[in-house]
Design a protein around this motif. Structure first.
Motif, short mmCIF file in Angstrom:
data_model
loop_
_atom_site.label_atom_id
_atom_site.label_comp_id
_atom_site.label_asym_id
_atom_site.label_seq_id
_atom_site.Cartn_x
_atom_site.Cartn_y
_atom_site.Cartn_z
N SER A 1 0.97 -1.10 -0.34
CA SER A 1 0.00 0.03 -0.14
C SER A 1 1.13 1.58 0.04
O SER A 1 1.52 1.18 1.05
CB SER A 1 -1.00 0.14 1.17
N THR A 2 0.92 1.77 -0.84
CA THR A 2 1.39 3.57 -1.04
C THR A 2 0.45 4.37 -0.49
O THR A 2 -0.72 4.61 -1.11
CB THR A 2 2.11 3.01 -2.11
N LEU A 3 0.95 5.31 -0.69
CA LEU A 3 0.56 7.05 -0.37
C LEU A 3 0.35 7.38 -1.65
O LEU A 3 1.68 7.49 -2.42
CB LEU A 3 1.17 7.84 0.81
N THR A 4 0.12 8.02 -1.65
CA THR A 4 -0.88 9.16 -3.45
C THR A 4 -0.27 10.84 -3.15
O THR A 4 -0.04 11.31 -3.82
CB THR A 4 -1.81 8.97 -4.16
N SER A 5 -0.79 10.95 -1.64
CA SER A 5 -0.45 11.79 -1.12
C SER A 5 0.30 12.25 0.09
O SER A 5 0.29 11.33 1.09
CB SER A 5 -2.07 12.82 -1.00
N PRO A 6 1.08 13.18 0.46
CA PRO A 6 1.75 13.60 1.38
C PRO A 6 1.20 13.46 2.75
O PRO A 6 2.04 14.66 4.12
CB PRO A 6 3.27 15.28 1.44
N LYS A 7 0.19 13.52 2.63
CA LYS A 7 -1.28 14.26 3.77
C LYS A 7 -2.11 13.23 4.74
O LYS A 7 -2.40 11.90 3.79
CB LYS A 7 -1.98 14.88 2.60
N LEU A 8 -1.97 12.51 6.32
CA LEU A 8 -2.60 12.23 6.61
C LEU A 8 -4.00 12.34 7.60
O LEU A 8 -3.37 13.51 7.66
CB LEU A 8 -1.41 11.45 7.47
N PHE A 9 -4.58 11.68 7.25
CA PHE A 9 -5.45 11.75 8.48
C PHE A 9 -5.70 11.29 9.86
O PHE A 9 -5.32 10.01 9.52
CB PHE A 9 -6.90 11.18 7.92
N VAL A 10 -6.03 11.80 10.55
CA VAL A 10 -5.47 11.10 12.20
C VAL A 10 -6.69 11.10 12.88
O VAL A 10 -6.92 12.09 13.38
CB VAL A 10 -4.42 11.91 12.79
N SER A 11 -7.19 10.01 13.38
CA SER A 11 -8.26 10.24 14.01
C SER A 11 -7.64 9.33 15.39
O SER A 11 -6.85 8.98 15.66
CB SER A 11 -9.77 9.72 13.06
N GLY A 12 -9.55 9.77 16.03
CA GLY A 12 -9.09 9.22 17.76
C GLY A 12 -8.56 9.99 18.56
O GLY A 12 -7.69 9.73 19.25
N LEU A 13 -7.75 11.20 18.65
CA LEU A 13 -7.55 12.36 18.83
C LEU A 13 -7.97 12.35 20.27
O LEU A 13 -9.57 12.33 20.52
CB LEU A 13 -6.91 13.51 18.56
N SER A 14 -7.38 12.91 21.61
CA SER A 14 -8.36 13.16 22.66
C SER A 14 -8.25 14.86 22.80
O SER A 14 -8.44 15.72 21.01
CB SER A 14 -6.86 13.07 23.36
N ARG A 15 -9.56 14.98 23.26
CA ARG A 15 -9.87 16.53 22.95
C ARG A 15 -9.13 17.75 23.44
O ARG A 15 -9.51 18.71 23.16
CB ARG A 15 -11.33 16.77 23.87
N LEU A 16 -7.96 17.10 24.59
CA LEU A 16 -6.89 18.03 24.75
C LEU A 16 -5.89 17.64 23.91
O LEU A 16 -5.32 19.24 23.93
CB LEU A 16 -6.78 17.86 25.83
N THR A 17 -6.34 17.38 23.15
CA THR A 17 -4.73 17.54 21.64
C THR A 17 -4.68 18.53 21.24
O THR A 17 -5.71 19.08 20.18
CB THR A 17 -4.56 16.45 20.98
N THR A 18 -3.77 19.33 21.19
CA THR A 18 -3.52 20.84 20.58
C THR A 18 -3.20 20.38 18.89
O THR A 18 -2.07 19.33 18.60
CB THR A 18 -2.92 21.80 21.44
N ASP A 19 -2.25 21.70 17.95
CA ASP A 19 -1.65 21.41 16.98
C ASP A 19 -0.82 21.41 17.68
O ASP A 19 0.04 20.33 16.65
CB ASP A 19 -1.67 22.97 16.49
N GLU A 20 -0.15 22.13 18.94
CA GLU A 20 1.34 22.08 18.48
C GLU A 20 1.79 20.52 19.51
O GLU A 20 3.09 20.08 18.46
CB GLU A 20 2.06 23.06 20.39
N ARG A 21 0.93 19.79 19.79
CA ARG A 21 0.84 19.01 20.61
C ARG A 21 1.06 17.42 19.73
O ARG A 21 1.62 16.98 19.04
CB ARG A 21 -0.21 18.16 21.67
#
Length: 142
Positions: free
Chosen positions: A29-49
């Motif tokens: 499986s290879t990616l076609t774009s360098p952008k990733l979707f991240v799910s399951g984040l905590s409500r307290l997770t910030t952009d910096e974290r």
């Protein structure tokens, strides 16, 4: 007893075949774009974290946690963008099903945003056959 040992042998030989097939599927499986979707984040997770957690895999261009417009709280997912697809693939393999801020996160390829047609325009408050008309902000008017 002989049946159990032969059964174990079949299972162990079959599992190595299954493992090799899964490994080829996983690495093919290879990616076609360098952008990733991240799910399951905590409500307290910030952009910096998020940026801090994913920066060890390569040159990170952007890390964004999606927030609700009204409350400003995290919606529980975000996006990270790398300079190259190879770096994104390393991050996907390294961070998928790992803990971040106490929650298990999942990393998948980002899909392009689908364009949505504009909502249909409704004409100005036409009375119905009963003589009533609807007002979006108030409700039924006479």
């Amino acid at each position: 007893m002989a049946f159990a040992s032969s059964f174990r042998r079949v299972l162990s030989s079959g599992s190595s075949v299954l493992q090799s097939q899964l490994a080829t599927v996983r690495f093919s499986s290879t990616l076609t774009s360098p952008k990733l979707f991240v799910s399951g984040l905590s409500r307290l997770t910030t952009d910096e974290r998020l940026k801090e957690a994913f920066s060890s895999f390569g040159q990170l261009l952007d890390a964004k946690v999606i927030t609700d417009r009204m409350s400003g709280r995290s919606k529980g997912f975000g996006f990270v963008t790398y300079a190259t697809i190879e770096e994104a693939e390393k991050a996907r393999e390294g961070m998928n099903a790992k803990f971040l801020d106490g929650w298990v996160i999942f990393v998948d390829p980002a899909k392009p945003r689908e364009s949505r047609p504009p909502p249909p325009r409704q004409s100005e408050s036409q009375p119905s056959e009963t003589g009533f008309r609807t007002n979006k902000t108030i409700g039924w008017c006479g």
